[in-house]
Design an enzyme around this catalytic site. Structure first.
Site, short mmCIF file in Angstrom:
data_model
loop_
_atom_site.label_atom_id
_atom_site.label_comp_id
_atom_site.label_asym_id
_atom_site.label_seq_id
_atom_site.Cartn_x
_atom_site.Cartn_y
_atom_site.Cartn_z
N ASN A 179 11.91 3.97 2.52
CA ASN A 179 10.78 4.30 3.36
C ASN A 179 11.25 5.40 4.30
O ASN A 179 12.46 5.65 4.43
CB ASN A 179 10.28 3.09 4.14
CG ASN A 179 8.99 3.40 4.86
OD1 ASN A 179 8.11 4.08 4.30
ND2 ASN A 179 8.86 2.96 6.11
N HIS A 212 2.09 -6.71 6.94
CA HIS A 212 1.79 -5.36 6.45
C HIS A 212 0.38 -4.88 6.84
O HIS A 212 0.00 -3.75 6.50
CB HIS A 212 1.91 -5.31 4.91
CG HIS A 212 3.32 -5.15 4.43
ND1 HIS A 212 3.93 -6.06 3.60
CD2 HIS A 212 4.25 -4.19 4.68
CE1 HIS A 212 5.18 -5.66 3.35
NE2 HIS A 212 5.40 -4.54 3.99
N TYR A 258 -0.23 7.29 11.04
CA TYR A 258 0.44 5.99 11.06
C TYR A 258 1.92 6.14 11.42
O TYR A 258 2.48 5.36 12.18
CB TYR A 258 0.29 5.30 9.70
CG TYR A 258 1.11 4.04 9.57
CD1 TYR A 258 0.75 2.89 10.26
CD2 TYR A 258 2.26 4.02 8.79
CE1 TYR A 258 1.51 1.74 10.16
CE2 TYR A 258 3.03 2.88 8.69
CZ TYR A 258 2.66 1.74 9.37
OH TYR A 258 3.43 0.62 9.28
N LYS A 259 2.56 7.16 10.85
CA LYS A 259 3.98 7.37 11.09
C LYS A 259 4.23 8.00 12.46
O LYS A 259 5.37 8.16 12.88
CB LYS A 259 4.59 8.22 9.98
CG LYS A 259 4.66 7.47 8.63
CD LYS A 259 5.09 8.40 7.50
CE LYS A 259 5.03 7.72 6.15
NZ LYS A 259 6.15 6.78 5.93
N GLU A 317 14.80 5.00 5.68
CA GLU A 317 15.22 3.60 5.59
C GLU A 317 15.56 3.28 4.14
O GLU A 317 14.72 3.43 3.25
CB GLU A 317 14.09 2.67 6.05
CG GLU A 317 13.81 2.77 7.54
CD GLU A 317 12.63 1.92 7.99
OE1 GLU A 317 12.45 1.76 9.20
OE2 GLU A 317 11.89 1.40 7.11
N TYR A 366 2.28 6.49 -0.97
CA TYR A 366 2.81 5.14 -1.17
C TYR A 366 2.79 4.75 -2.64
O TYR A 366 1.87 5.13 -3.38
CB TYR A 366 1.97 4.11 -0.39
CG TYR A 366 2.03 4.23 1.11
CD1 TYR A 366 3.22 4.53 1.76
CD2 TYR A 366 0.89 4.02 1.87
CE1 TYR A 366 3.27 4.61 3.15
CE2 TYR A 366 0.93 4.11 3.26
CZ TYR A 366 2.13 4.40 3.89
OH TYR A 366 2.17 4.48 5.25
N ARG A 386 14.41 0.13 -2.23
CA ARG A 386 13.37 1.14 -2.12
C ARG A 386 13.63 1.95 -0.86
O ARG A 386 14.41 1.55 0.00
CB ARG A 386 11.97 0.51 -2.07
CG ARG A 386 11.72 -0.38 -0.86
CD ARG A 386 10.34 -1.02 -0.90
NE ARG A 386 9.29 -0.01 -0.87
CZ ARG A 386 8.71 0.44 0.25
NH1 ARG A 386 9.08 -0.04 1.42
NH2 ARG A 386 7.76 1.36 0.21
C1 HEM Z 1 10.04 -8.94 2.31
C2 HEM Z 1 10.32 -7.75 2.66
C3 HEM Z 1 9.53 -6.80 3.52
C4 HEM Z 1 9.37 -6.82 4.87
C5 HEM Z 1 9.93 -7.85 5.86
C6 HEM Z 1 8.55 -5.68 5.22
C7 HEM Z 1 8.16 -5.37 6.51
C8 HEM Z 1 7.41 -4.28 6.87
C9 HEM Z 1 6.98 -3.98 8.20
C10 HEM Z 1 7.28 -4.85 9.44
C11 HEM Z 1 6.27 -2.83 8.17
C12 HEM Z 1 5.61 -2.14 9.38
C13 HEM Z 1 4.19 -2.62 9.53
C14 HEM Z 1 3.58 -2.21 10.87
O1 HEM Z 1 3.15 -1.06 11.02
O2 HEM Z 1 3.52 -3.05 11.79
C15 HEM Z 1 6.25 -2.39 6.80
C16 HEM Z 1 5.66 -1.23 6.34
C17 HEM Z 1 5.52 -0.90 4.99
N1 HEM Z 1 5.97 -1.66 3.92
FE1 HEM Z 1 7.05 -3.34 3.99
N2 HEM Z 1 8.23 -5.01 4.08
C18 HEM Z 1 8.80 -5.66 3.01
C19 HEM Z 1 8.72 -5.29 1.70
C20 HEM Z 1 7.99 -4.24 1.21
C21 HEM Z 1 7.91 -3.88 -0.17
C22 HEM Z 1 8.61 -4.59 -1.32
C23 HEM Z 1 7.10 -2.81 -0.26
C24 HEM Z 1 6.77 -2.13 -1.57
C25 HEM Z 1 5.82 -1.38 -1.86
C26 HEM Z 1 6.68 -2.47 1.11
C27 HEM Z 1 5.86 -1.42 1.48
C28 HEM Z 1 5.62 -0.99 2.77
C29 HEM Z 1 4.94 0.25 3.10
C30 HEM Z 1 4.39 1.28 2.14
C31 HEM Z 1 4.91 0.31 4.51
C32 HEM Z 1 4.37 1.47 5.37
C33 HEM Z 1 5.58 2.28 5.78
C34 HEM Z 1 5.34 3.64 6.41
O3 HEM Z 1 4.45 4.38 6.04
O4 HEM Z 1 6.16 4.02 7.29
N3 HEM Z 1 7.23 -3.36 1.97
N4 HEM Z 1 6.94 -3.30 6.02
#
Ligand code: HEM
Lengths: 346, 208
Positions: free
Chosen positions: A225, A193, A316-317, A265, A37, A223
């Site tokens: 994911n 998050h 997690y994934k 994504e 990350y 970005r």
């Molecule tokens: C406002 C916008 C954003 C929304 C609505 C959003 C929403 C989410 C949601 C719903 C999850 C899944 C959490 C779960 O497991 O329940 C997630 C995961 C994550 N988000 Fe965001 N996010 C946003 C912006 C960002 C930004 C700007 C970053 C920048 C670093 C970020 C980094 C991450 C990371 C690293 C994960 C884990 C993903 C994975 O390993 O699959 N998010 N986010």
């Protein structure tokens, strides 16, 4: 029209396919041979011709079938689309952004004509021709966010900004990587998050939120994911996890190439002009392992990424149970030679 | 019986945390408590007494017997607050709570004490009435049993003590996450044998 739309399904018989051109333009998300990350945010500026970055909102060969899949998921579970009452203006902002972008970027498919507040919208691929009054909900068949996101690939969430935080208070979520809008709606940035491992402790969410609070209108960012999905299922929702969960257990070494998909994504973030909300489009791209390894650099690199990925991330994934099978399969395509930096194919 | 403030293991950021009730300045005080939460209310009045604050004339106290049967209404009735209600369950008291919140004027101080379910549900109700969640005083006492929402059928099961548990609505076996929604006032339950149907681990008493 320039795009030949596939007639395909994302469930049951899974006829989803990428064409050779679709494979070539796939947004492979790994610029290096390992992954962790980070605050991987860059300006969302138009990219190479033909790439998924060429236009503000990418429309591809899956468009029509994806919109059909969204309608199917919504019919089963209307809670996938929700908007708290104060988010309607942000919905109009989003409708305007999508209509203007698509009409500008794909004039042969989408047309927008404005006569004062009377807007005429034509969406040829979906056979839609509607006239409505901008900012008057009674002139549309759905609320503005639902109306336009039934015509746009990818999930969308709308975040209100107040008290130095972002609040997820509306969304259209039918192609999510295992998180629930219905459960998360109303949460703040750190709350939604909360389930993510490691990143919080690395300060990633603190920095990302600080950055987003200052996001400017007209200067969107993006970005990547990624995760793993068995079979090209867009709706990997927690709501339906008891239905799609078993697919992970039936993956075999013989079916990895065909059934295992890398799920990418492309996430973008825009400040909206009237509501000051932020929209977060989450566009999902799927590619089967057998298609992915036709680009030698990608096959080699994905093998190395999956081999070295921290176990917490694989857990997690949701692919920890199949991780060894996937790396064994990919090993055939990794001859150990170096890979060039960046994600473009050599 | 846990009569003292609960200690919590470190967890993820949505898992609620609680403090200790402190007397506040205000024109009106609404206190909602269940079971062992009565101890926190009694301590609050003792603290107020030491500080020379008399909360009694402006306090509305709503108290319900806890799901585990704990009922300390006698002690509370002796406090002599302006309005005291004792009910059998939180569900039975809900319309009163909603009325007290919607009738409230600016400057109402809110105190919630007892089980997580009581604090969560009352807090979510207060948020709907326009009170910011971080403007309320909360203190956890008593059972750690959880209110859990099944992510599949959306049914809420009260008083969940084991992990996994069986959803009281759809019958799926669910594991209990620490992910918590203040809006729903519930933790999230997710099917535990989705990937290997039928392989459900033993239920372990985890939330007591
Ligand atoms: C406002 C916008 C954003 C929304 C609505 C959003 C929403 C989410 C949601 C719903 C999850 C899944 C959490 C779960 O497991 O329940 C997630 C995961 C994550 N988000 Fe965001 N996010 C946003 C912006 C960002 C930004 C700007 C970053 C920048 C670093 C970020 C980094 C991450 C990371 C690293 C994960 C884990 C993903 C994975 O390993 O699959 N998010 N986010």
């Amino acid at each position: 029209m320039g795009i030949q739309f596939n007639d395909e399904t994302f469930h049951k018989d899974y006829t989803y396919r990428n064409s050779p051109a679709g494979i070539k333009r796939f947004p492979f998300p790994f610029p290096e041979d390992d992954y962790m990350y980070s605050v991987n945010i860059e300006p969302h500026v138009p990219g190479r011709e033909g790439s998924v970055f060429e236009h503000t909102f990418d429309v591809d060969e899956h468009y029509v079938s994806e919109m059909r899949d969204r309608a199917r998921v919504l019919a089963d579970d209307p809670l996938r689309c929700q908007s708290l009452p104060h988010m309607t203006l942000a919905g109009w902002d989003l409708l305007e952004l999508i209509m203007e972008s698509k009409a500008r970027d794909y004039p042969d498919m989408f047309q927008l004509t404005k006569n004062g507040d009377r807007w005429h919208w034509v969406n040829k691929p979906l056979g839609i021709d509607d006239t409505f009054t901008f900012l008057d909900e009674t002139t549309l068949p759905y609320g503005p966010m639902e109306y336009i996101t039934r015509q746009a690939q990818g999930d969308f969430t709308l975040q209100d900004q107040r008290d130095d935080n972002l609040w997820i208070e509306a969304g259209m979520v039918t192609s999510q990587a295992d998180w629930s809008l219905d459960f998360d709606i109303g949460m703040s940035f750190h709350e939604w998050h909360a389930p993510v491992p490691l990143a919080g402790g690395m300060g990633i969410f603190d920095r990302a939120l600080k950055f987003l609070l200052k996001l400017q209108y007209g200067a969107p960012v993006r970005r990547f994911n990624w995760t793993m999905t068995v079979d090209p299922l867009l709706d990997t929702s927690p709501e339906n996890y008891h239905k799609w969960g078993p697919s992970k257990a039936t993956l075999t070494p013989d079916t990895v190439g065909r059934r295992q998909h890398l799920r990418v994504e492309l996430q973008t973030l825009y400040r909206l002009p009237r509501s000051n909300a932020i929209v977060f489009p989450i566009r999902c791209y799927l590619i089967s392992f057998q298609d992915l390894v036709t680009v030698p650099k990608w096959g080699r690199r994905l093998h190395r990424v999956l081999q070295t990925l921290p176990e917490e991330l694989a857990e997690y994934k949701g692919f920890a149970r199949n991780r060894q099978m996937l790396t064994d399969w990919l090993a055939q395509y990794d001859d150990g030679s170096p890979t060039s930096p960046g994600w473009w194919a050599d | 019986m846990k009569m003292t403030t609960t200690k919590f293991e470190p967890s993820i950021t949505t898992r609620p945390v609680y403090g200790i009730l402190e007397p506040q300045q205000g024109s009106a005080h609404l206190m909602i408590a269940d079971g062992e939460g009565a101890g926190a209310i009694l301590d609050l009045f003792a603290r107020a007494g030491q500080q020379g604050i008399d909360l009694r004339p402006s306090t509305h106290l709503i108290y319900v017997t806890a799901a585990n049967g704990t009922d300390l209404s006698d002690e509370l009735s002796r406090l002599g607050v302006a309005k005291f209600y004792h009910g059998p369950t939180l569900a039975a008291a809900m319309s009163r709570i909603t009325k007290a919140l919607t009738d409230a004027s600016m400057g109402l101080q809110i105190y919630l004490a007892g089980t997580e379910s009581l604090i969560g549900v009352a807090q979510s109700e207060a948020m709907k009435a326009g009170f910011p969640h971080d403007g309320m005083q909360t203190e956890h006492r008593g059972s750690l049993a959880r209110r859990v929402q099944c992510v599949h059928c959306k049914g809420i099961t009260e008083n969940v003590k084991t992990d996994p548990y069986v959803c009281s609505h759809c019958g799926l076996s669910l594991y209990v996450r620490d992910h918590y929604s203040r809006r729903i006032a519930a933790f999230q339950g997710v099917n535990i044998d989705a990937e290997d149907p039928g392989q459900v681990p033993d239920m372990v008493e985890k939330f007591t």
